[in-house]
Design a protein around this motif. Structure first.
Motif, PDB file in Angstrom:
ATOM      1  N   UNK A 152       0.799  -1.228   0.000  1.00 40.42           N
ATOM      2  CA  UNK A 152       0.000   0.000   0.000  1.00 40.42           C
ATOM      3  C   UNK A 152       0.834   1.282   0.000  1.00 40.42           C
ATOM      4  N   UNK A 153       2.138   1.169  -0.226  1.00 42.78           N
ATOM      5  CA  UNK A 153       2.964   2.387  -0.267  1.00 42.78           C
ATOM      6  C   UNK A 153       2.505   3.323  -1.386  1.00 42.78           C
ATOM      7  N   UNK A 154       2.227   2.754  -2.565  1.00 42.08           N
ATOM      8  CA  UNK A 154       1.776   3.581  -3.677  1.00 42.08           C
ATOM      9  C   UNK A 154       0.445   4.240  -3.390  1.00 42.08           C
ATOM     10  N   UNK A 155      -0.473   3.479  -2.797  1.00 44.52           N
ATOM     11  CA  UNK A 155      -1.782   4.038  -2.456  1.00 44.52           C
ATOM     12  C   UNK A 155      -1.639   5.192  -1.462  1.00 44.52           C
ATOM     13  N   UNK A 156      -0.823   4.982  -0.425  1.00 42.17           N
ATOM     14  CA  UNK A 156      -0.687   6.012   0.603  1.00 42.17           C
ATOM     15  C   UNK A 156       0.015   7.258   0.063  1.00 42.17           C
ATOM     16  N   UNK A 157       1.035   7.068  -0.764  1.00 43.97           N
ATOM     17  CA  UNK A 157       1.718   8.228  -1.353  1.00 43.97           C
ATOM     18  C   UNK A 157       0.774   9.042  -2.229  1.00 43.97           C
ATOM     19  N   UNK A 158      -0.123   8.360  -2.909  1.00 44.35           N
ATOM     20  CA  UNK A 158      -1.039   9.051  -3.818  1.00 44.35           C
ATOM     21  C   UNK A 158      -2.167   9.763  -3.069  1.00 44.35           C
ATOM     22  N   UNK A 159      -2.698   9.128  -2.030  1.00 46.39           N
ATOM     23  CA  UNK A 159      -3.921   9.632  -1.409  1.00 46.39           C
ATOM     24  C   UNK A 159      -3.718  10.381  -0.091  1.00 46.39           C
ATOM     25  N   UNK A 160      -2.508  10.325   0.476  1.00 47.67           N
ATOM     26  CA  UNK A 160      -2.269  11.059   1.708  1.00 47.67           C
ATOM     27  C   UNK A 160      -2.363  12.565   1.461  1.00 47.67           C
ATOM     28  N   UNK A 161      -3.036  13.261   2.352  1.00 47.76           N
ATOM     29  CA  UNK A 161      -3.148  14.718   2.272  1.00 47.76           C
ATOM     30  C   UNK A 161      -2.883  15.314   3.648  1.00 47.76           C
ATOM     31  N   UNK A 162      -2.078  16.350   3.690  1.00 47.03           N
ATOM     32  CA  UNK A 162      -1.840  17.051   4.949  1.00 47.03           C
ATOM     33  C   UNK A 162      -3.093  17.834   5.336  1.00 47.03           C
ATOM     34  N   UNK A 163      -3.391  17.885   6.631  1.00 48.19           N
ATOM     35  CA  UNK A 163      -4.538  18.653   7.095  1.00 48.19           C
ATOM     36  C   UNK A 163      -5.876  17.993   6.847  1.00 48.19           C
ATOM     37  N   UNK A 164      -5.923  16.673   6.734  1.00 51.01           N
ATOM     38  CA  UNK A 164      -7.193  15.975   6.549  1.00 51.01           C
ATOM     39  C   UNK A 164      -8.089  16.150   7.771  1.00 51.01           C
ATOM     40  N   UNK A 165      -9.390  16.089   7.558  1.00 56.42           N
ATOM     41  CA  UNK A 165     -10.321  16.085   8.672  1.00 56.42           C
ATOM     42  C   UNK A 165     -10.279  14.710   9.338  1.00 56.42           C
TER      43      UNK A 165
END
Length: 225
Positions: A152-165
Motif C-alpha cells: 500500500x505504499x503507492x496508495x498512501x503516497x497518492x492519497x495522503x493529504x496534509x490537514x485531513x479532517x
C-alpha cells in the motif's frame, strides 16, 4: 509480522505478517490495524488487538513477535506511570516514543519488534513516530509497518493529504488496511481503529463481514462466490 507470531515449535524460520498504520489529521491522530495473528501458515487468532494503550493520550501499534512487543509495551506503561506520577502531568508523545525506542534499541539483538507510537499532547498536537526493528525512531505525518504495508505504499503516497479532517483520515486508514488485507495473506480479520484528539480517545471496530471487497471495487452483491 505483527502481533502475529507466537513461535511455533519448528526448526526453521516462521513467517509472520501484519498491517498497521497511523496518520495525523487536523486535530489528532488515528491508529489502525488488522487483527490476524499468524504462526507460519497457521492463523492462531483472527481477532487479536494490536493497538495497545501506553497511557491515556499515547497508544502503540505492534508488529513483530507478539511476546516481544507486549513486553516492551508493559515496561513502557510502567515507566510512563512513574514519570507522570513524578511530574504530575501528562507525558508528551515524543517522550513516550523515546521510551519505546530505548527499549527496542537496547535489546535489538534479542527482540523482534517494530512499533509505531502515536498520540496527542497539548505541546505539539497529534504526532506519529515509527520505531523500526533496530530501534531507530522517525517522526512522520503518517507511518505504516508489517508485511501488508508493502502493498500500500503507492496508495498512501497518492492519497495522503496534509490537514485531513478526522473523517477523511479515518476513511484513508480503513481503505489502506482493506487493500493491505486483501493482498497480504498474513493480514486479515477485522479492522480496529483508535482516534486520539484533545477531546479524548475513541475506539472503533469494523468486523470482517462488513469490509467490502477490493477487486474492481465491486459491491458484495456483484461478487461471484
Amino acid at each position: 509480522m505483527g502481533v502475529d507470531t507466537m513461535m511455533a515449535s519448528t526448526s526453521g524460520p516462521v513467517s509472520m505478517g501484519t498491517s498497521i498504520i497511523a496518520v495525523t489529521f487536523d486535530g489528532g491522530v488515528i491508529l489502525g490495524a488488522d487483527s490476524r495473528t499468524s504462526t507460519g501458515n497457521y492463523v492462531a487468532n483472527r481477532v487479536s488487538d494490536k493497538i495497545t494503550s501506553l497511557c491515556d493520550n499515547v497508544y502503540t501499534l505492534r508488529s513483530g513477535s507478539a511476546a516481544d512487543t507486549q513486553a516492551i509495551a508493559s515496561y513502557v506503561q510502567h515507566f510512563i506511570a512513574q514519570h507522570q506520577a513524578e511530574e504530575g502531568d501528562q507525558i508528551s508523545v515524543k517522550t513516550a516514543a523515546s521510551l519505546v525506542k530505548m527499549m527496542a534499541y537496547n535489546n535489538k539483538d534479542a527482540l523482534q519488534a517494530g512499533l509505531i507510537v502515536a498520540g496527542y499532547d497539548k505541546h505539539a498536537g497529534g504526532q506519529v513516530y515509527s520505531i523500526s526493528l533496530g530501534g531507530t525512531m522517525t517522526p512522520a505525518p503518517f507511518a505504516m509497518s508489517g508485511s501488508g504495508s508493502t502493498y500500500i505504499y503507492g496508495f498512501c503516497d497518492k492519497h495522503w493529504r496534509d490537514g485531513m479532517t478526522q473523517q477523511q483520515a479515518h476513511d484513508f486508514v480503513c481503505r489502506a488496511l482493506r487493500y493491505a488485507m486483501t493482498w497480504d495473506a498474513s493480514s486479515g480479520g477485522c479492522i480496529r481503529t483508535v482516534t486520539i484528539s484533545a477531546s479524548g480517545v475513541k475506539r472503533e471496530f469494523l468486523p470482517g463481514s462488513e469490509i467490502p471487497p477490493t477487486y474492481g471495487e465491486l459491491g458484495r452483491d456483484r461478487v461471484v462466490a
